[in-house]
Design a protein around this motif. Structure first.
Motif, mmCIF file in Angstrom:
data_model
loop_
_atom_site.group_PDB
_atom_site.id
_atom_site.type_symbol
_atom_site.label_atom_id
_atom_site.label_comp_id
_atom_site.label_asym_id
_atom_site.label_seq_id
_atom_site.Cartn_x
_atom_site.Cartn_y
_atom_site.Cartn_z
ATOM 1 N N ILE A 169 0.833 -1.202 0.000
ATOM 2 C CA ILE A 169 0.000 0.000 0.000
ATOM 3 C C ILE A 169 0.870 1.256 0.000
ATOM 4 C CG2 ILE A 169 -1.541 1.399 1.457
ATOM 5 C CD1 ILE A 169 -2.941 -1.248 2.231
ATOM 6 N N ALA A 170 1.906 1.258 0.834
ATOM 7 C CA ALA A 170 2.808 2.423 0.901
ATOM 8 C C ALA A 170 3.476 2.669 -0.448
ATOM 9 C CB ALA A 170 3.861 2.190 1.985
ATOM 10 N N LEU A 171 3.952 1.590 -1.072
ATOM 11 C CA LEU A 171 4.616 1.719 -2.374
ATOM 12 C C LEU A 171 3.645 2.203 -3.439
ATOM 13 C CD1 LEU A 171 7.007 1.260 -4.285
ATOM 14 C CD2 LEU A 171 6.288 -1.130 -4.478
ATOM 15 N N LEU A 172 2.460 1.588 -3.510
ATOM 16 C CA LEU A 172 1.472 1.964 -4.519
ATOM 17 C C LEU A 172 0.977 3.385 -4.313
ATOM 18 C CD1 LEU A 172 -0.563 -1.371 -4.630
ATOM 19 C CD2 LEU A 172 0.897 -0.461 -6.444
ATOM 20 N N PHE A 173 0.811 3.786 -3.051
ATOM 21 C CA PHE A 173 0.367 5.153 -2.746
ATOM 22 C C PHE A 173 1.386 6.171 -3.262
ATOM 23 C CE2 PHE A 173 0.002 8.961 -0.245
ATOM 24 C CZ PHE A 173 -1.368 9.137 -0.076
ATOM 25 N N ILE A 174 2.655 5.928 -2.971
ATOM 26 C CA ILE A 174 3.719 6.850 -3.402
ATOM 27 C C ILE A 174 3.784 6.933 -4.923
ATOM 28 C CG2 ILE A 174 6.217 7.202 -3.444
ATOM 29 C CD1 ILE A 174 6.267 5.952 -0.599
ATOM 30 N N LEU A 175 3.741 5.782 -5.585
ATOM 31 C CA LEU A 175 3.824 5.761 -7.048
ATOM 32 C C LEU A 175 2.620 6.446 -7.685
ATOM 33 C CD1 LEU A 175 5.159 2.152 -7.727
ATOM 34 C CD2 LEU A 175 6.384 4.297 -8.060
ATOM 35 N N THR A 176 1.424 6.137 -7.182
ATOM 36 C CA THR A 176 0.210 6.711 -7.752
ATOM 37 C C THR A 176 0.181 8.222 -7.585
ATOM 38 O OG1 THR A 176 -1.017 4.680 -7.241
ATOM 39 C CG2 THR A 176 -2.318 6.642 -7.717
ATOM 40 N N PHE A 177 0.474 8.684 -6.376
ATOM 41 C CA PHE A 177 0.438 10.125 -6.112
ATOM 42 C C PHE A 177 1.527 10.846 -6.916
ATOM 43 C CE2 PHE A 177 1.528 13.991 -3.820
ATOM 44 C CZ PHE A 177 0.274 14.555 -3.622
ATOM 45 N N SER A 178 2.742 10.312 -6.910
ATOM 46 C CA SER A 178 3.864 10.959 -7.602
ATOM 47 C C SER A 178 3.603 11.068 -9.098
ATOM 48 C CB SER A 178 5.156 10.178 -7.361
ATOM 49 O OG SER A 178 5.455 10.108 -5.994
ATOM 50 N N GLU A 179 3.130 9.982 -9.677
ATOM 51 C CA GLU A 179 2.883 9.967 -11.125
ATOM 52 C C GLU A 179 1.809 10.979 -11.509
ATOM 53 O OE1 GLU A 179 0.877 6.880 -14.200
ATOM 54 O OE2 GLU A 179 2.495 6.059 -12.965
ATOM 55 N N ASN A 180 0.731 11.018 -10.729
ATOM 56 C CA ASN A 180 -0.362 11.940 -11.038
ATOM 57 C C ASN A 180 0.023 13.391 -10.790
ATOM 58 O OD1 ASN A 180 -2.936 10.536 -11.869
ATOM 59 N ND2 ASN A 180 -2.372 9.314 -10.113
ATOM 60 N N TYR A 181 0.787 13.636 -9.734
ATOM 61 C CA TYR A 181 1.190 15.011 -9.442
ATOM 62 C C TYR A 181 2.154 15.528 -10.511
ATOM 63 C CZ TYR A 181 2.092 19.140 -6.649
ATOM 64 O OH TYR A 181 2.165 20.436 -6.224
#
Length: 277
Positions: A169-181
């Motif tokens: 969850i931590a990894l997916l959260f970081i990747l999802t947020f970073s990519e979208n931002y």
């Protein structure tokens, strides 16, 4: 600002509908997709709440990075409460789907916004373009459903150690947020950049998308590999147990111990029924 009915019915509705089907399959709840009164009520209730969340989140949060995260939290809470599922597992599944489909959309939408629509505001007001840009994700969602309905046993997430969900969850959260931002910043400031910066930023965006995909597929590969290994071990154990049981029944029948054989079969059937429940 209010979401238009066009976006609600032609973009948000099919997106939520297909996402809910995929989530239930990955939750090992395919039986909840069968048509009966209880399943229909649960499904429609979940779908309506997901659409309500979209009606609130989409207009109020234009920043796509925060928008996606809020949607993922809303989807997780809805599925967890209505279907009584594990919170961490559900959030893991929702974030995994979010990252996968966001990566697909970010591979072309930022360039349409900057090159064709001349800005995020124009893109947001063009309902037809929004619909056209959503079609590739809908196609991938349908393909995912068809694949998972046939091959779900390969992706059985129930055998994953629950402690790993938090790390995933931590990894997916970081990747999802970073990519979208990163994508959001690209669309906002593209017109203010010099040509060199536009090219550089476009290249970096593609690198980020490729990296995200690589990490996700590596994560899936390692997860699936461990799941399949456990599945094979359990299948071999089941096969050995079944062979031993049938040998016992055959021996009892040869000795004319029909009642004992029937009792053994009854125990076997009762055990299978309990597993299904």
């Amino acid at each position: 600002m209010v979401m238009s009915l066009f976006i609600l019915f032609f973009i948000s509705f099919p997106e939520a509908l297909l996402n809910l089907v995929i989530i239930l399959i990955l939750e090992d709840e395919k039986k909840r997709l069968s048509l009966n009164k209880s399943n229909i009520i649960s499904f429609i209730s979940s779908l309506m709440l997901m659409l309500l969340a979209s009606c609130i989140i989409r207009p109020l949060v234009p920043n796509v990075a925060f928008n996606i995260i809020l949607h993922s939290i809303a989807y997780t809470v809805i599925v967890t409460l209505i279907y009584k599922k594990n919170l961490y597992k559900t959030y893991f599944i929702v974030l995994l789907l979010a990252l996968f489909f966001v990566t697909i959309e970010n591979s072309y939408i930022p360039y349409i916004i900057t090159s064709i629509e001349n800005g995020l505001d124009n893109f947001s007001k063009n309902s037809i373009m929004l619909l056209l840009c959503s079609l590739p994700s809908r196609i991938f969602q349908i393909c995912a459903i068809l694949f998972l309905r046939k091959y779900y046993t390969v992706f059985n997430l129930n055998t994953i150690d629950k402690k790993l969900y938090k790390w995933f969850i931590a990894l997916l959260f970081i990747l999802t947020f970073s990519e979208n931002y990163f994508s959001y910043v690209f669309t906002i400031y593209y017109s203010k950049m010099s040509l060199i910066h536009q090219i550089l930023y476009s290249f970096l965006l593609l690198v980020m998308l490729t990296t995200s995909c690589s990490i996700v597929f590596k994560l899936l590969h390692e997860t699936i590999k461990s799941v399949v290994a456990v599945g094979i071990e359990e299948f071999n154990k089941l096969e050995n147990d079944a062979e031993q049981t049938f040998n016992e029944i055959y021996t009892l029948l040869e000795d004319n111990n029909v009642d004992e054989a029937k009792n053994l079969l009854k125990e076997l059937l009762d055990t299978e029924r309990k597993k299904e429940e």
